[in-house]
Design a protein around this motif. Structure first.
Motif, PDB file in Angstrom:
ATOM      1  N   ALA B  34       9.733  29.652  31.875  1.00 11.99           N
ATOM      2  CA  ALA B  34       8.619  30.368  31.243  1.00 11.99           C
ATOM      3  C   ALA B  34       7.583  29.371  30.716  1.00 11.99           C
ATOM      4  CB  ALA B  34       9.122  31.262  30.115  1.00 11.99           C
ATOM      5  N   LEU B  35       8.052  28.294  30.105  1.00 11.09           N
ATOM      6  CA  LEU B  35       7.112  27.309  29.556  1.00 11.09           C
ATOM      7  C   LEU B  35       6.320  26.619  30.654  1.00 11.09           C
ATOM      8  CD1 LEU B  35       9.189  25.616  26.708  1.00 11.09           C
ATOM      9  CD2 LEU B  35       7.477  27.422  26.507  1.00 11.09           C
ATOM     10  N   ARG B  36       6.964  26.434  31.787  1.00  9.96           N
ATOM     11  CA  ARG B  36       6.255  25.767  32.891  1.00  9.96           C
ATOM     12  C   ARG B  36       5.128  26.600  33.446  1.00  9.96           C
ATOM     13  NH1 ARG B  36       9.819  21.972  36.542  1.00  9.96           N
ATOM     14  NH2 ARG B  36       7.894  22.155  37.678  1.00  9.96           N
ATOM     15  N   ARG B  37       5.155  27.903  33.165  1.00  9.84           N
ATOM     16  CA  ARG B  37       4.081  28.766  33.657  1.00  9.84           C
ATOM     17  C   ARG B  37       2.959  28.947  32.652  1.00  9.84           C
ATOM     18  NH1 ARG B  37       5.461  31.400  38.316  1.00  9.84           N
ATOM     19  NH2 ARG B  37       4.013  33.104  38.008  1.00  9.84           N
ATOM     20  N   GLU B  38       3.087  28.301  31.503  1.00  5.99           N
ATOM     21  CA  GLU B  38       2.039  28.387  30.482  1.00  5.99           C
ATOM     22  C   GLU B  38       1.349  27.035  30.398  1.00  5.99           C
ATOM     23  OE1 GLU B  38       0.922  30.820  28.649  1.00  5.99           O
ATOM     24  OE2 GLU B  38       2.341  32.336  29.374  1.00  5.99           O
ATOM     25  N   PRO B  39       0.053  26.995  30.708  1.00  5.57           N
ATOM     26  CA  PRO B  39      -0.584  25.682  30.878  1.00  5.57           C
ATOM     27  C   PRO B  39      -0.536  24.763  29.648  1.00  5.57           C
ATOM     28  CG  PRO B  39      -2.217  27.462  30.927  1.00  5.57           C
ATOM     29  CD  PRO B  39      -0.857  28.105  30.988  1.00  5.57           C
ATOM     30  N   GLN B  40      -0.780  25.307  28.456  1.00  9.86           N
ATOM     31  CA  GLN B  40      -0.754  24.401  27.300  1.00  9.86           C
ATOM     32  C   GLN B  40       0.639  23.853  27.062  1.00  9.86           C
ATOM     33  OE1 GLN B  40      -2.596  27.244  27.014  1.00  9.86           O
ATOM     34  NE2 GLN B  40      -4.385  26.867  25.745  1.00  9.86           N
ATOM     35  N   ALA B  41       1.625  24.772  27.112  1.00  7.96           N
ATOM     36  CA  ALA B  41       3.002  24.344  26.892  1.00  7.96           C
ATOM     37  C   ALA B  41       3.395  23.339  27.973  1.00  7.96           C
ATOM     38  CB  ALA B  41       3.931  25.547  26.909  1.00  7.96           C
TER      39      ALA B  41
END
Lengths: 498, 213
Positions: B34-41
């Protein structure tokens, strides 16, 4: 209001227009202030505010879906603006919460199904950050410099329209816009925080990285303190300038190496607030970006020596100076959205394709030198590069330089906005004016301009008319009178041999 | 460039064996993707996993998301919550870069603690040093009714979440919450400083109750 529930699909009637709105009421996508649900057919989204809206909050969204929406979209030329905004369409109430119905994103704002980010939204941050751009954005989604300039042009236009309507966005940022550099499209998505000066005050200060220095510097004051600066049109203009810089360079204009405090909060207040300093300030080098050991994934973009801001050409350089040197702490000096639109249109006339097929940016802005080379991959331009300088006249006799030049490349078109000084590629342009009037080709070692529709094109050098469906060879010093209309321009040709 | 360090403190004591530990393994995988799909994270978040049973171990040091390999945890032993607090404080002191004239400092680290039982050591001993460190957010999750919520409140203040039962669906919900919370922190929506309490983070999903006083 009627409510009917079957499984998890909720059906409600919108008080805005009495229409039926359906959505799957489970597993919302959670944003900062809203929970987002989708209609079963994925035609629209319904975003509910988690907190109960106060009177002002409700009034604001009612105006957004009502008068503001109408004033922008429901008049002549309204369609021009539709792709640039994800504007709330109507209000709904359910389960004690207020929500807004939003159009679904267009397909090109999702990463392609065969890519590593399949189905994810093309939130601006993917492209803003050097590391994401290098390592996460799939190669086929990286676009080219041409597309990024068009993205910036679209964002400038959208901001210009809001400001012309007397509105301020108040939270322009890479998370509130979707961009697609492969098609040059951009769409502003979180409109519900719009500020109407003296009517609806801002409810957020903005997003880190985009908050204007005067807002950061007074953030510690109470919101009713008269010295507290809140988001307005001029802070939008700071955010717009930052956004453009970030998309064109994949780095932040103010985040350099200047040290203020071991405490990161204090550091932030200084570097984004009263002490904000452009990393490429021409005379003060104290905030230059310093490349650190763990910065490898961010290279070459954060290296300002390798990609200085002047590579975007003279028009944008001037505006960056105005935004980050002169206007950084003087909000009234910041370039307007209109200024950015003009500069970007002119810059788009100065780009050249890079001859290296592997070049990551594929295009570059001509640097006005006699030995042009691509700043991204170093490939020199070789051959003959024709440049057209435009002049226009107020009296039909003497022509003055327009400070607008067109760099020619094979199969490039000439448009009405080059020919006539009263035509500009903005929302007022007609479909007829969007059509090319002629094109440039390199044929048998000669550069030719092929006239398609210009009725009164004249070669002043040879004193000869060039009727439609004929061509003229571009030679050094050639003067072309593009139209004999009073607003018709004159083009003067320079040949750069490299 | 600044990083956002995230420490996951996971109880792998004997009582977590079976379904719970599998759910935790699955949860970490979901969190990671999930984090890999959120650009800032994706850009700034660095994950570390600290496990505690009778002994305490930093299984994975702070690691960039691209290089992070979700672990396969096995349960067994006691519940050294105190040891975990001690270790995370030491890890942060060693790994988190302070802002200095020579280097861009990291953001304040986030800590997510999950435990299902009574500590078998003395967390009070390590609490002062843990509390003295400047964390961005500390969230503690009491998984099931056996956890010592009073102790967790001492550690995380009002940021204590409770799972009614320690089963796979509530553990999955917890990891989904952790992921939204990291995403919100990485965006730091309102910029008025770093997020400090659960009320600034997304609300917990229905399976999780937020203990309020």
């Amino acid at each position: 209001m009627s409510k009917a529930k079957s499984a998890n699909i909720v059906t409600v009637t919108s008080p805005t227009d009495g229409s039926t709105v359906r959505f799957v009421y489970e597993d919302p996508k959670q944003g900062g202030v809203k929970d987002v649900y989708f209609d079963p057919n994925k035609q629209y989204a319904v975003a509910f505010f988690r907190k109960k809206l106060d009177f002002n909050g409700k009034e604001r969204i009612n105006r957004l879906v009502g008068p503001y929406r109408q004033s922008i979209f429901e008049r002549e030329g309204g369609d021009y603006w539709k792709p640039l905004f994800r504007w709330p369409e109507k209000v709904v109430e359910y389960d004690g919460r207020t929500g807004i119905v939003l159009p679904f994103y267009e397909k090109h704002f999702f990463f392609g199904p065969k890519t590593s980010l399949a189905g994810a939204e093309k939130e601006g941050y993917w492209f803003a950050s050097a590391k994401n751009f290098n390592k996460s954005v799939p190669p086929e989604e990286k676009g080219a410099l041409l597309g990024f300039l068009q993205v910036c042009l679209n964002l400038s236009r959208a901001t210009k329209r809001l400001h012309a309507a007397g509105l301020a966005h108040s939270d322009l940022s890479y998370k509130n816009c979707l961009i697609d550099p492969t098609s040059g499209s951009a769409c502003i998505i979180d409109i519900d925080g719009l500020v109407v000066p003296s009517l609806f005050p801002p409810d957020v200060v903005g997003t880190r990285d985009f908050i204007a220095p005067e807002v950061v510097a007074t953030m510690h004051l109470r919101s009713d303190d008269k010295n507290r600066v809140l988001p307005t049109r001029s802070t939008d203009l700071h955010a717009l300038a930052v956004l453009i810089y970030i998309y064109l360079f994949h780095r932040h204009p103010l985040r350099g190496s200047k040290f203020y405090s071991v405490d990161t909060d204090v550091q932030e207040t200084h570097e984004m607030g009263q002490d904000a300093l452009f990393v490429e300030h021409p005379t003060d080098a104290s905030n230059r970006v310093r490349i650190e050991a763990n910065d490898q994934p961010f290279l070459p973009w954060i290296d300002t020596a390798k990609n200085p801001y002047k590579i975007m050409g003279p028009y944008l350089k001037e505006l960056f100076d105005q935004a980050f040197v002169k206007g950084l702490h003087q909000p009234n000096l910041r370039p307007t959205a209109d200024d950015w639109e003009n500069a970007l249109v002119k810059t788009l006339d100065m780009i050249q394709p890079c001859s290296n097929p592997k070049c990551v940016k594929k295009w570059f802005v001509f640097d006005n030198t006699s030995k042009p080379s691509c700043p991204y991959c170093g490939t020199p331009f070789s051959g003959i590069l024709p440049v057209l300088d435009f002049y226009s006249s107020r009296d039909g006799k003497s022509f003055r330089a327009d400070n607008h030049r067109l760099m020619v490349f094979p199969n490039q078109y000439l448009y009405q906005w080059h020919v006539d000084r009263n035509v500009f590629p903005n929302e007022r342009i007609t479909d007829e004016q969007k059509k090319a009037v002629g094109y440039f080709i390199f044929h048998q070692d000669k550069w030719l301009f092929v006239n398609q529709t210009l009725q009164t094109l004249k070669d002043l050098t040879r004193d000869k008319m060039i009727p439609p469906k004929s061509y003229v060879e571009l030679t050094e010093g050639l003067q072309l009178h593009l139209s004999n209309a009073p607003s018709g321009r004159l083009a003067r040709v320079i040949l750069v041999k490299a | 460039m600044r990083r956002l360090p995230v420490y996951l403190l996971l109880d792998i004591s004997g009582s977590m064996s079976g379904e719970p530990i599998q759910a935790v393994n699955n949860g970490i995988q979901i969190l990671h993707s999930a984090l890999r799909r959120e650009p800032q994270a994706h850009e700034i978040a660095y994950l570390s996993v600290i496990t505690f049973e009778s002994s305490v171990k930093q299984l994975i040091p702070l690691t960039e998301l691209n290089d992070f390999q979700p672990p396969s945890l096995k349960a067994g032993g006691g519940t050294s919550l105190g040891g975990a607090l001690d270790l995370v404080t030491k890890c942060a002191e060693r790994e988190v870069i302070k802002n200095s004239p020579d280097s861009k400092g990291d953001y304040k680290p986030l800590v997510y603690i999950m435990t299902d039982g009574e500590p078998t050591d003395n967390p009070d001993k390590y609490l002062p040093a843990f509390k003295a460190y400047k964390w961005g957010v500390v969230v503690a999750c009491a998984a099931g009714s056996g956890a010592n919520t009073a102790m967790l409140q001492k550690i995380a203040g009002e940021n204590v979440l409770a799972l009614d039962v320690c089963d796979s669906s509530s553990i999955a919900a917890y990891f989904k919450y952790v992921s939204s919370s990291i995403v919100v922190s990485s965006k730091r929506v309102d910029a008025g400083g770093e997020p400090g309490s659960v009320s600034e983070l997304p609300p917990p999903p229905p399976e999780i109750s937020l203990i309020k006083f």
